[in-house]
Design a protein around this motif. Structure first.
Motif, short mmCIF file in Angstrom:
data_model
loop_
_atom_site.label_atom_id
_atom_site.label_comp_id
_atom_site.label_asym_id
_atom_site.label_seq_id
_atom_site.Cartn_x
_atom_site.Cartn_y
_atom_site.Cartn_z
N ALA A 1 0.71 -1.15 -0.66
CA ALA A 1 0.00 0.02 0.12
C ALA A 1 1.06 0.84 -0.17
CB ALA A 1 -1.28 0.39 1.39
N THR B 1 1.09 5.26 0.53
CA THR B 1 0.05 6.39 0.58
C THR B 1 1.41 6.92 1.37
OG1 THR B 1 -1.61 7.53 2.85
CG2 THR B 1 0.12 5.43 3.59
N ALA C 1 -0.75 3.82 8.66
CA ALA C 1 -0.29 2.39 8.62
C ALA C 1 -0.89 1.73 8.57
CB ALA C 1 1.25 2.58 9.08
N LEU D 1 -4.34 0.59 7.18
CA LEU D 1 -4.14 -0.07 5.91
C LEU D 1 -3.78 -1.39 6.02
CD1 LEU D 1 -1.94 2.62 3.52
CD2 LEU D 1 -4.44 2.00 3.62
N LYS D 2 -2.83 -1.99 6.72
CA LYS D 2 -2.60 -3.36 7.58
C LYS D 2 -3.85 -3.50 8.07
CE LYS D 2 2.07 -2.45 8.18
NZ LYS D 2 3.15 -2.37 8.88
N ALA E 1 -3.06 -4.73 4.40
CA ALA E 1 -1.72 -4.66 3.11
C ALA E 1 -0.89 -5.59 4.04
CB ALA E 1 -1.59 -2.75 3.07
N VAL F 1 3.93 -1.20 4.13
CA VAL F 1 2.76 0.10 3.22
C VAL F 1 4.16 1.12 2.86
CG1 VAL F 1 1.74 2.38 4.42
CG2 VAL F 1 1.09 0.50 5.40
#
Length: 333
Positions: A182, A184, A190, A193-194, A198, A201
């Motif tokens: 991912a 960003t 982070a 997203l995880k 993901a 990151v």
């Protein structure tokens, strides 16, 4: 039909002034022509909606205009034998909110050939949370699958991962078994997203600055919302025989790349259009979204706002301040 509230954008004669957007009373006769009237229940705010409120001439091409490119609602009347009163429908794209009055009003008058029935098992709020951004993310995943990209071939990079398209793409890919990288500009996201799935990151600066025409192979495929240097760098680092699905131009509409990834690694660039995609492709995308998007994660990446808050959030989305998806609630009307 009675008067009802809508966001109404008119064009300023002075090109230096922003177009005026006001909250006003209109009637059905003020809306663009169509054979089906829909009572809007929910909508969302996409990057394109942000551009519309900002007066971007590439988005708003007819005035006056009711913006809003996503309609989720209930059929009130229809001249089409495909729909009847009470049917729950979804509409994404087709120039609505750009050249045809759109979603940010109590009612929308649309062409029946633009509508699909909302799938069973998908609530109106979740359909809004998906919106054009989530539906586009699914089209990108389908494009990579159609090309032959499989989870065992290596990771998939996603640019703009904390945004609307990116966050849904990360979630879908992770559920399908892909390893997701991912990208960003908001590294503070982070953990978010995880949580969506993901595995890694990365700072978008690694992709958004001018890079070499050919880089180290780093991923089997990618989904890009940015264009410009980001897309060029994604292509330059895609593995042999891989592909990049491109659907946006948040960084720019240019592509400062060379032919080297294409002719030396056999990389393919897959263009993904959500605006005019055929109805059958849309129906398949929504069927897949119900199956392949973990709805609890969709809820986690979504937040609800009032219709009156849309202009503020439209400005925020252009500044990269919006995480995930926004559900516009029409209950105040």
């Amino acid at each position: 039909m009675e008067q009802f509230k809508a966001f109404w954008i008119t064009k300023e004669e002075d090109a230096k002034k922003p177009n005026a957007a006001e909250w006003r009373d209109i009637t059905i006769d003020d809306l663009s022509a169509g054979d089906t009237v829909v009572r809007v229940v929910n909508s969302t705010v996409n990057y394109k909606d942000g551009l519309a409120f900002a007066g971007n001439p590439g988005v708003l091409r007819k005035f006056p205009m009711v913006p809003g490119i996503d309609v989720i609602g209930e059929v009130v009347t229809s001249e089409s034998d495909r729909f009847k009163e009470g049917d729950q429908v979804i509409m994404n794209g087709f120039g609505v909110g750009e050249v045809h009055t759109g979603a940010y009003a109590k009612y929308a008058r649309l062409k029946s050939e633009w509508l699909i029935k909302r799938p069973e098992g998908l609530s109106a709020e979740r359909a809004a949370a998906i919106g054009t951004a989530g539906y586009t993310a699914m089209l990108c995943v389908m494009a990579l699958e159609d090309y032959g990209i499989k989870p065992n071939m290596g990771p998939v990079a996603v640019s703009g991962a904390a945004g609307g398209v990116g966050s849904v793409a990360v979630s879908i890919l992770a559920k399908l078994g892909y390893t997701v990288i991912a990208s960003t500009g908001r590294l503070e996201e982070a953990d978010f997203l995880k949580g969506l799935g993901a595995s890694e990151v990365m700072d978008r600066a690694e992709l958004s600055e001018p890079g070499r025409p050919f880089g180290k192979e780093s991923w089997a495929a990618a989904i890009d919302v940015a264009g410009s240097h980001t897309l060029a760098n994604l292509l330059a680092r895609t593995n042999y025989g891989g592909a990049v699905a491109a659907c946006g131009l948040a960084q720019g509409m240019d592509l400062p790349a060379t032919v080297m990834p294409f002719i030396l690694r056999g990389v393919s660039l897959l263009g993904v259009d959500s605006v005019m995609a055929p109805i059958e492709r849309r129906q398949e995308a929504y069927r897949r979204l119900v199956e392949d998007l973990e709805l609890s994660k969709l809820d986690a990446l979504s937040s609800k706002i009032k219709l009156s808050e849309v202009p503020e959030k439209a400005a925020d989305i252009l500044k990269g301040k919006v995480r995930g998806r926004l559900i516009v609630d029409y209950s105040e009307l």
